[in-house]
Design an enzyme around this catalytic site. Structure first.
Site, PDB file in Angstrom:
ATOM      1  N   LYS A 123       0.811  -1.216   0.000  1.00  0.00           N
ATOM      2  CA  LYS A 123       0.000   0.000   0.000  1.00  0.00           C
ATOM      3  C   LYS A 123       0.844   1.266   0.000  1.00  0.00           C
ATOM      4  O   LYS A 123       0.355   2.332  -0.363  1.00  0.00           O
ATOM      5  CB  LYS A 123      -0.958   0.011   1.207  1.00  0.00           C
ATOM      6  CG  LYS A 123      -2.091  -0.990   1.085  1.00  0.00           C
ATOM      7  CD  LYS A 123      -3.200  -0.670   2.074  1.00  0.00           C
ATOM      8  CE  LYS A 123      -4.308  -1.712   2.028  1.00  0.00           C
ATOM      9  NZ  LYS A 123      -5.344  -1.470   3.042  1.00  0.00           N
ATOM     10  N   LYS A 206      -7.434  -9.600  -7.145  1.00  0.00           N
ATOM     11  CA  LYS A 206      -8.562  -9.849  -6.258  1.00  0.00           C
ATOM     12  C   LYS A 206      -9.507  -8.638  -6.274  1.00  0.00           C
ATOM     13  O   LYS A 206      -9.053  -7.499  -6.279  1.00  0.00           O
ATOM     14  CB  LYS A 206      -8.015 -10.085  -4.838  1.00  0.00           C
ATOM     15  CG  LYS A 206      -9.043 -10.604  -3.858  1.00  0.00           C
ATOM     16  CD  LYS A 206      -8.386 -10.926  -2.520  1.00  0.00           C
ATOM     17  CE  LYS A 206      -9.426 -10.860  -1.409  1.00  0.00           C
ATOM     18  NZ  LYS A 206      -8.854 -11.056  -0.094  1.00  0.00           N
ATOM     19  N   LYS A 209     -12.115  -3.016  -2.782  1.00  0.00           N
ATOM     20  CA  LYS A 209     -12.802  -1.735  -2.653  1.00  0.00           C
ATOM     21  C   LYS A 209     -11.949  -0.621  -3.235  1.00  0.00           C
ATOM     22  O   LYS A 209     -12.456   0.292  -3.863  1.00  0.00           O
ATOM     23  CB  LYS A 209     -13.079  -1.443  -1.167  1.00  0.00           C
ATOM     24  CG  LYS A 209     -14.091  -2.388  -0.539  1.00  0.00           C
ATOM     25  CD  LYS A 209     -14.492  -1.939   0.865  1.00  0.00           C
ATOM     26  CE  LYS A 209     -13.427  -2.157   1.881  1.00  0.00           C
ATOM     27  NZ  LYS A 209     -13.455  -3.380   2.653  1.00  0.00           N
TER      28      LYS A 209
END
Ligand code: TRP
Length: 343
Positions: A123, A206, A209
């Site tokens: 991230k 995958k 969101k």
């Protein structure tokens, strides 16, 4: 005393804790890969399902959206069939003990452990260090606090969270060794073959969101109306074959996986139904199956969201009940670590 406390006193059921970040709309991957399993297994455990709003602050957020998504995740839990007699649904930030225990765990966590975490590396990759908040690094300590406050036995999560559960065990062990046995070690509960739903735009990634925020065609949201669901499947990525073949390539495999998981049909049936069919036929069949599976969930969802004030009251009441357990654990940790006021 309320039902919750009566049940946990000498309760033979193991405690389950899991959470979802309100960082965007919930999608089919959240339902088929996680929430549906929690619903199916809820009678075996004493469950706590959390809306981890503080975790949603580890990446840039919009205040209005955070609030809306928090209510959405809570309402989706209920709409999907999480029952309040065997499970408790609450919002993380309503119980300050999460932040307080997280601080103590943060201070006990070597920086190297956090810097090595795969999720942190992913991230924060490509971002300049000056732009990444420190919360992204200390995120696992808050997650460990979530789990440890409730003497959790099992944490149902996806494979991507395994490392965070390992860390939770490591930090709990460190507290227990240094200060005395005050924390329960949890175990990850990771589905072996479970539905792993990939992005409709990219079957190599995958369904997430975060990716759906950048490209709405990436995911089917649980709140999408039928015509949007049809459109998203119509544009879903397939493979470079003239028709459906077995074994399928990644795009078709993902569509088949979605179909199989919402209809709960067998692999043989799947092959019998779709071998040789056109991609269009497959996409339409998947879209209709998803629409049918989501219909009752969407109806309940709308009903719940028609009275947000009631939903907020229910969430607050749940937090008041859970705070008793959370505060007791926090007080134990505060006492053994030398903080005043708990003797
Ligand atoms: N990190 C989890 C995720 O992104 C969310 C989470 C926060 C969580 N606290 C938790 C999951 C505690 C399980 C238990 O999926």
């Amino acid at each position: 005393m309320n039902g919750y406390d009566l049940r946990t006193m000498g309760s033979p059921k193991p405690r389950v804790f899991s959470g979802i970040q309100p960082s965007g709309g919930l999608h089919l991957g959240n339902y088929l890969g996680a929430i549906r399993n929690w619903v199916r297994d809820q009678d075996k455990y004493d469950n706590i399902f959390c809306v981890v709003d503080l975790h949603a602050m580890t990446l840039p957020w919009d205040p209005k959206l955070l609030r809306e998504n928090t209510l959405q995740v809570a309402a989706v839990y209920l709409a999907c069939g999480i029952r309040q007699d065997t499970s408790t649904i609450f919002v993380q930030s309503r119980i300050p003990a999460h932040s307080e225990l997280a601080w103590i765990l943060t201070c006990l966590t070597p920086m190297g452990w956090l810097e090595r975490m795969t999720q942190f590396k992913e991230k924060s990759a490509g971002e300049q260090r000056e732009r990444v908040g420190t919360g992204l690094l200390t995120y696992p300590a808050l997650m460990a606090a979530d789990i440890l406050l409730y003497e959790t036995n099992f944490v149902p999560v996806g494979e991507d969270q395994r490392q965070h559960i390992e860390y939770t065990r490591d930090i709990a062990q460190r507290v227990n060794q240094r200060f005395g046995q005050v924390l329960t070690l949890p175990e990850a509960l990771i589905p072996k073959a479970g539905a792993r739903i990939m992005g409709l735009d990219d079957p190599e990634r995958k369904m997430s969101k975060t990716l759906a925020q950048a490209n709405p065609g990436h995911a089917v949201f649980l709140t999408d109306p039928p015509e949007v669901i049809r459109k998203k499947f119509a544009r879903a990525q397939t493979d470079a074959e003239p028709a459906v073949r077995f074994p399928p390539g990644p795009g078709v495999a993902n569509l088949l996986q979605i179909y199989q998981s919402v209809t709960e049909t067998t692999a043989e049936n799947l092959e019998r139904t779709f071998a040789g069919k056109s991609y269009n036929e497959l996409k339409q069949a998947v879209a209709e199956a998803v629409i049918a599976a989501l219909r009752p969930i969407q109806e309940r969802y709308r009903e719940i969201r028609s009275d947000d004030a009631q939903l907020v009251r229910d969430l607050d009441r749940a937090a008041d009940r859970l705070a008793v357990t959370a505060n007791a654990t926090l007080a134990r940790v505060q006492r053994v670590t030398g903080l005043l006021g708990h003797d």
